[in-house]
Design a protein around this motif. Structure first.
Motif, PDB file in Angstrom:
ATOM      1  N   UNK A 153      -3.848   7.343  22.918  1.00 48.36           N
ATOM      2  CA  UNK A 153      -2.747   8.256  22.617  1.00 48.36           C
ATOM      3  C   UNK A 153      -1.777   7.626  21.619  1.00 48.36           C
ATOM      4  N   UNK A 154      -1.522   6.332  21.773  1.00 47.55           N
ATOM      5  CA  UNK A 154      -0.616   5.653  20.846  1.00 47.55           C
ATOM      6  C   UNK A 154      -1.248   5.562  19.462  1.00 47.55           C
ATOM      7  N   UNK A 155      -2.553   5.248  19.412  1.00 47.91           N
ATOM      8  CA  UNK A 155      -3.233   5.231  18.119  1.00 47.91           C
ATOM      9  C   UNK A 155      -3.164   6.613  17.467  1.00 47.91           C
ATOM     10  N   UNK A 156      -3.312   7.659  18.264  1.00 45.97           N
ATOM     11  CA  UNK A 156      -3.206   9.024  17.732  1.00 45.97           C
ATOM     12  C   UNK A 156      -1.804   9.294  17.195  1.00 45.97           C
ATOM     13  N   UNK A 157      -0.770   8.766  17.870  1.00 42.99           N
ATOM     14  CA  UNK A 157       0.599   8.958  17.393  1.00 42.99           C
ATOM     15  C   UNK A 157       0.821   8.221  16.071  1.00 42.99           C
ATOM     16  N   UNK A 158       0.262   7.013  15.963  1.00 41.07           N
ATOM     17  CA  UNK A 158       0.371   6.277  14.696  1.00 41.07           C
ATOM     18  C   UNK A 158      -0.327   7.054  13.580  1.00 41.07           C
ATOM     19  N   UNK A 159      -1.498   7.611  13.890  1.00 41.62           N
ATOM     20  CA  UNK A 159      -2.232   8.408  12.903  1.00 41.62           C
ATOM     21  C   UNK A 159      -1.436   9.645  12.506  1.00 41.62           C
ATOM     22  N   UNK A 160      -0.803  10.268  13.474  1.00 50.50           N
ATOM     23  CA  UNK A 160       0.027  11.444  13.187  1.00 50.50           C
ATOM     24  C   UNK A 160       1.131  11.102  12.190  1.00 50.50           C
ATOM     25  N   UNK A 161       1.789   9.975  12.404  1.00 47.88           N
ATOM     26  CA  UNK A 161       2.854   9.571  11.481  1.00 47.88           C
ATOM     27  C   UNK A 161       2.307   9.342  10.072  1.00 47.88           C
ATOM     28  N   UNK A 178     -14.522  12.374  -1.728  1.00 46.59           N
ATOM     29  CA  UNK A 178     -15.222  11.761  -0.587  1.00 46.59           C
ATOM     30  C   UNK A 178     -15.019  10.251  -0.625  1.00 46.59           C
ATOM     31  N   UNK A 179     -13.768   9.849  -0.489  1.00 47.83           N
ATOM     32  CA  UNK A 179     -13.410   8.439  -0.542  1.00 47.83           C
ATOM     33  C   UNK A 179     -12.893   7.993   0.803  1.00 47.83           C
ATOM     34  N   UNK A 180     -12.976   6.701   1.030  1.00 44.61           N
ATOM     35  CA  UNK A 180     -12.500   6.123   2.276  1.00 44.61           C
ATOM     36  C   UNK A 180     -11.044   5.717   2.126  1.00 44.61           C
ATOM     37  N   UNK A 181     -10.224   6.157   3.050  1.00 39.17           N
ATOM     38  CA  UNK A 181      -8.816   5.779   3.046  1.00 39.17           C
ATOM     39  C   UNK A 181      -8.667   4.435   3.743  1.00 39.17           C
ATOM     40  N   UNK A 182      -8.075   3.456   3.060  1.00 33.61           N
ATOM     41  CA  UNK A 182      -8.014   2.093   3.576  1.00 33.61           C
ATOM     42  C   UNK A 182      -7.195   1.998   4.854  1.00 33.61           C
ATOM     43  N   UNK A 183      -6.078   2.701   4.914  1.00 29.61           N
ATOM     44  CA  UNK A 183      -5.192   2.577   6.074  1.00 29.61           C
ATOM     45  C   UNK A 183      -5.826   3.196   7.314  1.00 29.61           C
ATOM     46  N   UNK A 184      -6.333   4.415   7.179  1.00 28.32           N
ATOM     47  CA  UNK A 184      -6.958   5.072   8.329  1.00 28.32           C
ATOM     48  C   UNK A 184      -8.241   4.358   8.750  1.00 28.32           C
ATOM     49  N   UNK A 186       0.846  -1.193   0.000  1.00 31.46           N
ATOM     50  CA  UNK A 186       0.000   0.000   0.000  1.00 31.46           C
ATOM     51  C   UNK A 186       0.882   1.244   0.000  1.00 31.46           C
ATOM     52  N   UNK A 187       0.622   2.149  -0.932  1.00 31.09           N
ATOM     53  CA  UNK A 187       1.325   3.422  -0.967  1.00 31.09           C
ATOM     54  C   UNK A 187       0.481   4.472  -0.262  1.00 31.09           C
ATOM     55  N   UNK A 188       1.059   5.101   0.759  1.00 30.62           N
ATOM     56  CA  UNK A 188       0.330   6.067   1.571  1.00 30.62           C
ATOM     57  C   UNK A 188       0.405   7.435   0.901  1.00 30.62           C
ATOM     58  N   UNK A 189      -0.643   7.793   0.166  1.00 29.72           N
ATOM     59  CA  UNK A 189      -0.615   9.067  -0.546  1.00 29.72           C
ATOM     60  C   UNK A 189      -2.010   9.645  -0.724  1.00 29.72           C
ATOM     61  N   UNK A 190      -2.893   9.499   0.240  1.00 27.01           N
ATOM     62  CA  UNK A 190      -4.248  10.009   0.146  1.00 27.01           C
ATOM     63  C   UNK A 190      -4.244  11.522   0.327  1.00 27.01           C
ATOM     64  N   UNK A 191      -4.986  12.235  -0.518  1.00 29.08           N
ATOM     65  CA  UNK A 191      -5.036  13.696  -0.366  1.00 29.08           C
ATOM     66  C   UNK A 191      -6.348  14.181   0.244  1.00 29.08           C
ATOM     67  N   UNK A 206     -12.167   9.294   8.183  1.00 28.51           N
ATOM     68  CA  UNK A 206     -12.144   7.832   8.300  1.00 28.51           C
ATOM     69  C   UNK A 206     -13.021   7.455   9.475  1.00 28.51           C
ATOM     70  N   UNK A 207     -13.616   6.269   9.409  1.00 24.17           N
ATOM     71  CA  UNK A 207     -14.512   5.829  10.486  1.00 24.17           C
ATOM     72  C   UNK A 207     -14.473   4.308  10.585  1.00 24.17           C
ATOM     73  N   UNK A 208     -14.888   3.810  11.755  1.00 30.47           N
ATOM     74  CA  UNK A 208     -14.978   2.367  11.960  1.00 30.47           C
ATOM     75  C   UNK A 208     -16.181   1.802  11.207  1.00 30.47           C
ATOM     76  N   UNK A 209     -16.255   0.504  11.130  1.00 29.88           N
ATOM     77  CA  UNK A 209     -17.221  -0.149  10.253  1.00 29.88           C
ATOM     78  C   UNK A 209     -18.674   0.178  10.596  1.00 29.88           C
TER      79      UNK A 209
END
Length: 470
Positions: free
Chosen positions: A212-220, A68-74, A59-64, A119-122
């Motif tokens: 907080x850790x999930x937020x840090x992963x999201x930040x990266x 109105x699309x869902x980002x798979x990683x987030x 997966x290439x992380x390059x969502x802009x 992004x949102x949960x299922x």
């Protein structure tokens, strides 16, 4: 949660002793690590599929986030967050919904930015790219408050007023919720991680560590998105104009342009000398080559240091452009034949004027007029928003001026000196650098110009100043 029964307990966790000194801190770190590992162990049967032999997708992380699309990683990260909340006794998820909200624009001040679900949960009923909260309409929103305060905002039990103001058709009968800033430790936050639960007090201190850790992963991830998007955005400009890197100065000729134009003039003179011709006049080329002169301009060092310390490097960068624009706008007013003047941005705050057909005295007097015109206040454009212009006072500059007659240039390029155009060009350029540096060493707000009497560079004094001293 009862971690001792977790399958993640088969993991050996090694803690750096000099970093975590107390047993209680070690326990916090171990429990946090084990909870994060649980989903990995639960999905271990899938790892062979993703990491086994054979070709795999990457997966290439390059969502802009424009469509109105869902980002798979987030989205996967939001679903994992729900899983990390664990189960209740009845088998239901402890945490109901998870959303990642990001600002709709970065151009507005932080207090005016709305947050949009990206992004949102299922099971969440929010609409990606549509559901949003704004500071004007949703003053009680946890997400807005967490974003603007850079604090976790937690409601362990929702009051009746809180429940009534919620979008019940989207969030349902939730009993507690929490908003965690994404980033914000060393600057402005990037967004918010928002999680809800159908039970009260669903986010204890240990849960907040996980979030907080999930937020840090999201930040990266968001930083990765941003960098890759910026690189992709400049590809078209790079192909169209590979020589221009910083678009802020794309309207100015560069140092390379200056050296090329100077080489063309010197080549013309060299060819004339070799053919024994007289110097060209303005009818032969665009501007006479009987004499050429240069004026280098730089903002005084104390001014640059003060602005950088007070407002930061971006403001100083914008000031460098503002100075160039002012010089460009002043040329028609200060130089009667300004079409024979070419302005170049050398680097930083240094600009250079190449003048054709100006005597030494005219070059000096024009440099003095330019110095006075650049003194005082200047408006620096910080953004395209209303009020995005900053007025900086007490601007001062120093200048270096050099001048060469046709005879002197012809002597430099004559066969008996055996000097190439490149060598002569370097001599002229370095002499201008030297004159400009003298102004820096003196403290600024001064002009150093060539003095034919002393055969060196001296501080220039206008006739008016000389009269005042008498």
């Amino acid at each position: 949660m009862q971690l001792p029964g977790s399958i993640a307990y088969r993991t050996l966790v090694v803690v750096q002793r000099d970093e975590i000194q107390h047993v209680r801190q070690q326990e916090k770190a171990i429990r946090t690590v084990l909870r994060l590992l649980e989903p990995l162990y639960e999905d271990q049967q899938q790892w062979e599929h993703y990491m086994g032999d054979g070709r795999q997708d990457v997966i290439t992380l390059a969502m802009d986030f424009t469509p109105k699309l869902t980002d798979a990683v987030l989205t996967s990260l939001a679903n994992t967050t729900i899983r990390l909340g664990g189960k209740m006794s009845g088998g239901q998820n402890r945490w109901q919904d998870c959303c990642i909200l990001l600002p709709n624009t970065q151009s507005l001040p932080l207090q005016q930015r709305s947050l949009v679900v990206r992004a949102k949960s299922q099971q969440a009923r929010h609409t990606v790219g549509v559901t949003s909260v704004s500071p004007e309409r949703h003053v009680t929103s946890l997400s807005i408050r967490a974003y603007q305060s850079s604090h976790i905002i937690y409601r362990p039990e929702l009051a009746r007023e809180d429940i009534l103001t919620l979008q019940r058709d989207l969030e349902g009968p939730i009993q507690s919720n929490i908003a965690v800033p994404i980033g914000g430790e060393s600057g402005q936050p990037l967004g918010v991680l928002y999680v809800t639960s159908n039970e009260q007090d669903a986010f204890n201190e240990e849960d907040q560590r996980i979030l907080r850790i999930i937020a840090k992963i999201t930040e990266e991830l968001l930083y990765t998105y941003k960098v890759r998007q910026q690189v992709a955005d400049t590809l078209t400009d790079m192909l169209e104009d590979p020589a221009t890197v910083d678009p802020l100065f794309k309207d100015f000729a560069s140092e390379s342009d200056f050296l090329r134009d100077l080489a063309e003039i010197l080549t013309t003179i060299k060819e004339q000398v070799e053919r024994g011709q007289a110097p060209m006049t303005s009818t032969d080329i665009d501007g006479p080559v009987k004499e050429i002169s240069f004026i280098a301009i730089d903002i005084d060092s104390n001014v640059q240091e003060s602005i950088a310390n007070s407002y930061g490097d971006p403001t100083l960068h914008n000031l460098n452009k503002a100075i160039g624009l002012r010089i460009h706008d002043l040329l028609p007013a200060l130089f009667s034949n300004h079409f024979n003047c070419t302005l170049y941005h050398i680097y930083g705050s240094i600009y250079c004027l190449l003048l054709r057909g100006f005597t030494l005295e005219r070059t000096k007097s024009n440099a003095e007029r330019l110095r006075k015109a650049l003194e005082g206040s200047i408006a620096v454009k910080q953004s395209e928003l209303p009020g995005g212009t900053l007025t900086l006072p007490d601007i001062s500059v120093h200048l270096g001026a050099t001048w060469y007659s046709y005879e002197k240039l012809a002597e430099f390029l004559s066969p008996r000196h055996m000097r190439s155009v490149t060598d002569v060009r370097a001599t002229l350029y370095h002499s201008l650098d030297f004159a400009l540096k003298l102004g820096t060493d003196t403290g600024g707000n001064i002009i150093y110009a060539w003095d034919p009497v002393t055969q060196t560079y001296m501080p220039y004094q206008s006739g008016e100043e000389q009269q005042q001293k008498k």
